[in-house]
Design a protein around this motif. Structure first.
Motif, short mmCIF file in Angstrom:
data_model
loop_
_atom_site.label_atom_id
_atom_site.label_comp_id
_atom_site.label_asym_id
_atom_site.label_seq_id
_atom_site.Cartn_x
_atom_site.Cartn_y
_atom_site.Cartn_z
N CYS A 225 0.82 -1.22 0.00
CA CYS A 225 0.00 0.00 0.00
C CYS A 225 0.86 1.28 0.00
O CYS A 225 0.53 2.25 0.68
CB CYS A 225 -0.96 0.00 1.18
SG CYS A 225 -2.39 -1.06 0.95
N TRP B 149 -7.80 -4.73 11.79
CA TRP B 149 -6.80 -3.66 11.70
C TRP B 149 -5.71 -3.97 12.70
O TRP B 149 -5.97 -4.51 13.78
CB TRP B 149 -7.45 -2.31 12.03
CG TRP B 149 -6.51 -1.14 11.99
CD1 TRP B 149 -6.25 -0.32 10.93
CD2 TRP B 149 -5.71 -0.65 13.08
NE1 TRP B 149 -5.34 0.65 11.29
CE2 TRP B 149 -4.99 0.47 12.61
CE3 TRP B 149 -5.54 -1.04 14.40
CZ2 TRP B 149 -4.11 1.19 13.40
CZ3 TRP B 149 -4.65 -0.34 15.21
CH2 TRP B 149 -3.94 0.77 14.70
N GLU C 50 -9.63 -3.50 7.19
CA GLU C 50 -9.94 -4.45 6.12
C GLU C 50 -11.21 -5.22 6.45
O GLU C 50 -11.40 -5.68 7.58
CB GLU C 50 -8.78 -5.42 5.92
CG GLU C 50 -7.50 -4.75 5.43
CD GLU C 50 -6.42 -5.77 5.08
OE1 GLU C 50 -6.69 -6.99 5.15
OE2 GLU C 50 -5.31 -5.33 4.73
N THR C 51 -12.07 -5.38 5.45
CA THR C 51 -13.29 -6.19 5.58
C THR C 51 -13.48 -6.91 4.26
O THR C 51 -13.81 -6.27 3.25
CB THR C 51 -14.52 -5.30 5.89
OG1 THR C 51 -14.23 -4.46 7.02
CG2 THR C 51 -15.73 -6.15 6.21
N HIS C 52 -13.23 -8.23 4.22
CA HIS C 52 -13.18 -8.92 2.94
C HIS C 52 -13.60 -10.38 3.07
O HIS C 52 -13.73 -10.93 4.18
CB HIS C 52 -11.78 -8.83 2.33
CG HIS C 52 -10.67 -9.22 3.27
ND1 HIS C 52 -10.57 -10.45 3.85
CD2 HIS C 52 -9.61 -8.51 3.73
CE1 HIS C 52 -9.50 -10.51 4.60
NE2 HIS C 52 -8.90 -9.33 4.57
#
Length: 253
Positions: free
Chosen positions: A150, A229, A188-190
């Motif tokens: 990132c 996180w 993050e949410t995946h």
């Protein structure tokens, strides 16, 4: 004066969509064909996961012998050294070494140094039309480049398996390094599921709506869509090795 030992205290937590396993409550499991060793089942389907994560501690007479069936297995050497024999070829494994075993492979781990520790990830292999089953892979993490994550030079990623570059693989294993003070740039949410263990350092992990202090030796399970996180704390890098599922169609509908 007698000292009181508070045996009821632990940082381990198991929720419906995540778990933090600190190891103070481990109980040995007997696995057929795996002898003279201690096996701790850290993560598996009993808690709701779709994969399995084990920690194995070998005696000098320890031996792991078997054959992969529906599940592929990834072995990583946390401490010590041992030999592995696959396809009639023997290789020496040391700290940082890893071996990926696809389905249908006979294996033998032996000649271990006393106290050798192995981490494993197990996942049922999902064939993909037009792609063959992956080959055996043997390597050492020291040979894998660290890539900036990132666009933050304090976040470094190593891809131990080919990841998205090879659709034959339906699992990835990476090592993620956070330099002191570094953190994920977003929550993050995946759909991917994670299992991991900390190799170095410490920090704070957000899982769902809870916050957990984390340090070397702790393991974490994250179900799909569990908000996550991490921020590193202290004066040394925080490093973990983790599993995720990849490269398959996200629905059967």
């Amino acid at each position: 004066m007698n000292k009181i030992k508070l045996t009821s205290l632990s940082r381990s937590v198991v929720e419906s969509d995540h778990a933090v396993i600190t190891g103070d409550g481990f109980v040995n499991s007997k696995v057929p064909g795996w002898d003279n060793c201690e096996v701790n089942v850290v993560i598996n389907e009993a808690m709701g996961a779709n994969f399995c994560q084990l920690l194995i501690t070998l005696k000098d007479t320890g031996k792991l012998e078997g054959k992969t069936k529906d599940s592929q297995i990834f072995f990583y050497v946390l401490e010590g050294e041992c030999d592995v024999k696959v396809d009639n070829q023997k290789n020496k494994l040391e700290k940082g070494s890893y071996i990926y075993l696809p389905i249908g492979k006979e294996y033998l781990f032996s000649n271990a140094k006393e106290g050798t520790k192995l981490l494993t990830f197990h996942k049922v292999y999902e064939p993909l039309e037009g792609y063959s089953v992956p080959d055996v892979m043997i390597n050492n993490a020291s040979n894998i480049n660290q890539n900036i994550y990132c666009e933050d030079p304090n976040l470094l990623m190593q891809n131990l398996l080919p990841d998205q570059d090879n659709l034959s693989f339906d699992m990835a294993v990476n090592i993620f390094t956070y330099n002191p003070g570094a953190n994920l740039p977003f929550v993050e949410t995946h759909i991917m599921e994670h299992g991991l263990i900390y190799l170095e350092g410490q920090g704070i992990y957000r899982l769902a709506d809870k916050w957990y202090p984390i340090k070397k030796g702790d393991s974490i399970w994250m179900a799909p869509y569990c908000p996550q996180w991490f921020g590193a704390l202290g004066t040394e890098p925080a490093v973990y090795i983790y599993y995720k599922n990849i490269n398959r169609f996200p629905t059967t509908i």
